[in-house]
Design an enzyme around this catalytic site. Sequence first.
Site, mmCIF file in Angstrom:
data_model
loop_
_atom_site.group_PDB
_atom_site.id
_atom_site.type_symbol
_atom_site.label_atom_id
_atom_site.label_comp_id
_atom_site.label_asym_id
_atom_site.label_seq_id
_atom_site.Cartn_x
_atom_site.Cartn_y
_atom_site.Cartn_z
ATOM 1 N N ASP A 1 0.868 -1.171 0.000
ATOM 2 C CA ASP A 1 0.000 0.000 0.000
ATOM 3 C C ASP A 1 0.914 1.233 0.000
ATOM 4 O OD1 ASP A 1 -2.152 1.644 -0.055
ATOM 5 O OD2 ASP A 1 -3.124 0.856 1.726
HETATM 6 C C1 BGC Z 1 -4.928 3.329 0.219
HETATM 7 C C2 BGC Z 1 -5.218 2.220 -0.785
HETATM 8 C C3 BGC Z 1 -5.136 2.759 -2.191
HETATM 9 C C4 BGC Z 1 -3.771 3.388 -2.392
HETATM 10 C C5 BGC Z 1 -3.548 3.909 -3.795
HETATM 11 C C6 BGC Z 1 -3.668 4.094 -0.115
HETATM 12 O O1 BGC Z 1 -3.527 5.217 0.681
HETATM 13 O O2 BGC Z 1 -4.822 2.757 1.507
HETATM 14 O O3 BGC Z 1 -6.468 1.657 -0.525
HETATM 15 O O4 BGC Z 1 -5.370 1.732 -3.106
HETATM 16 O O5 BGC Z 1 -3.630 4.449 -1.484
HETATM 17 O O6 BGC Z 1 -4.281 5.018 -4.067
#
Ligand code: BGC
Length: 756
Positions: free
Chosen positions: A283
Amino acid sequence: MSVRATCLTLCLTLCLTPPLGAQPRDRADRVADSVLKLMTLDEKVGQLVQMPGAWNQTGPAAPAGGEDQVRQGKVGSFLSIWGAAVTRHLQEIAVRETRLHVPLLFAMDVIHGWRTIFPVPLGEAASWDPAAAERSARVAATEGAAYGIHWTFAPMVDIARDARWGRVVEGSGEDPYLGAALAAARVRGFQNGPPNTTLMATVKHFAAYGAAEAGRDYNTAELSERTLWETYLPPYEAAVRAGAATVMASFNDIGGTPAHASRWLLQDVLRDRWRFRGLVVSDWAGLEELIPHGIAGTRAEAAVRAINAGIDVDMSDNVYATDLAAQVRAGRVTMTTIDSAVHRVLRAKAAFGLFENPYKYSDTTRERTAILTAANRATAREVARESIVLLRNEGGVLPLAKSLRSVAVIGPLADDPKVPLGSWNGAGQAQDVVTPLAGIKEALPNARVTVARGTPVDTPNTSGIAAAVQAAQGADAVILVLGERDDMSGEASSRASVELPGSQLELAQAVIRAARSATPAKPVVTVLMNGRPLAVPWLADSAGALVESWFLGVEHGHALADVLFGDALPVGKLPITFPRATGQLPIYYNHKNTGRPGDVTNHYTSRYLDLPWTPLFPFGYGLSYTTFSYGTPRVSSASVRNGDSVYVDADVTNTGKRAGVEVAQLYVHDSVASVTRPVRSLAGFQRVSLNPGETKRVRFALGPNALALYDLTMRRVVEPGAFTVFVGGDSDTQNAAHFTVTGDTLVLAPAPPRMR
Ligand code: BGC
């Protein structure tokens, strides 16, 4: 109790859970093999780097210096860059100007629609309709793919039982069975479709991100392994078994290890137990965060921990880009580890056919024509209608008559075109949204519709209440639209209180009291818009009608008006428990009984001094414009041999005057077991359409898996003994039947690997 694991039981395990990863090596594997062989270490690491896009005057683009990084083979994928032209431009650099001509992947959060925005996932879960979730994911994928996107970071399948957590809006609520059904449906919707319209799905956030303590985002998840396996892991597993191409690690730590460094989660569970063959992505900045987590002192250590745990692709923080190659050269990471990760990236690219045609998703015509089509909007309207939950309808206020001559539409959310888009709204645009007010006006072309905002959403200010009361007094009927803004749930949007924010309760009380005391009394409908359960006890007791509409996307106003004026029936059921007050959180229907279950006549039981322990609205709850009754369930046999299925039949009757659709729910409870069991667990649901007076029989099959538990040694077993089944319209139903499982304990699966 005698325990006997037989050969038969092992066979049964295999039959119940078809093995993953048994696929033969295919063409994509061979392409990946051949490219991998030619790569230098630096080129390999480049494939593991995912770079975030930046925004310039014309739209999303590579960040400063990004194009050069692509040229040098230092980027394998981008996130948050979309558009046929820009993706083609970057793809051309990758394919024409790099040594090995390896194409890029473009990833994006396509969560509940791309331009045609559907209900937020929690709202869509209220439809209890996996086919609807699959359709909405299909539309989202088709539109996303038309914008050059290959890979979506969805579905989010985190079970959530604490409504303070803002990301509760992104998932399917509190229940593993419903969550698993919707997770698999969404994976199918994203991944299965005509050529060039599919996206790789990402199961996220692995694992138990929704168990963030105190509902505070990014917080630690403190769970027993039993709770993990019983409650939190099933939806991830269901999505993996549905063929999800990728998995994203979660920000939280479990049992002392952040998910991004957890070999237990990423190897033992995901690859060894579930045979997952796809890609694992971090993530956002999840690698860098191993430093504040306190398990890595430097970025280099973070890179080593993450790659050795099983993170293939590093999203956004460049830790692999700056530090991984040196760690391989220093012998802290093996080339085999790198090769496996890179092979998975190349394989994904080959599976899309990008080596043959890297531009297949970058099609400017499709980008113009496949978006926000009438058909897509129609699907969004259908799914939005199904997501609405009727919570109260005192005196049959709803449906409202279309012959109303005047209506007052009151509340801060009634005409806000951005709010219905909810969080993660892709390319959604406020200009595409039909607001509640617009939908109501369209449904009542000849009525006088007055509007009063009343109060702001979340700042205390009562100055507009008098005007709102006046508007209510001057109309034949009143529709209040209250709740939360779109940015009050979602990532980093936890709230310490789940009560109605600002002065909205005061507004509702003033308007509803005024409407009540008018002669004749005026019908009042309160519509909630929110991304989490709200504690609204006063409304639950005093609103005429109370309608939960979540954030329904671009068709919000149409779908809402369809239901308010009776063109569509309310069919939704809550996918998550609504509390009476924040202090009850976490609250969920499938809790344990405890040694002292709540009892109003006994002080020394599990309860509160100042509030009942029961919820405001239970999981599975939702009314219709008609009423249903359930006959006592019948089991196919009062005594069932362990391993056999038992069938549960129940008659459902429409006892009202209108046609209706009911979601009949089956719950099961293991009365006495070797470990404590939830008071009941959802084990099946079915939609039944019934005309007035009509009765239909629903039949549920309960196989061994529905009766199983993790025993003291964590084997998955069915223990002999007494079971109770409940069939009804929500998780509170007392409509029960009983049966006994006879014979020996049946072992369905050996114990999973212990946490390490
Ligand atoms: C979130 C994810 C997301 C990623 C990309 C993160 O901050 O936790 O769910 O897919 O960002 O945007």
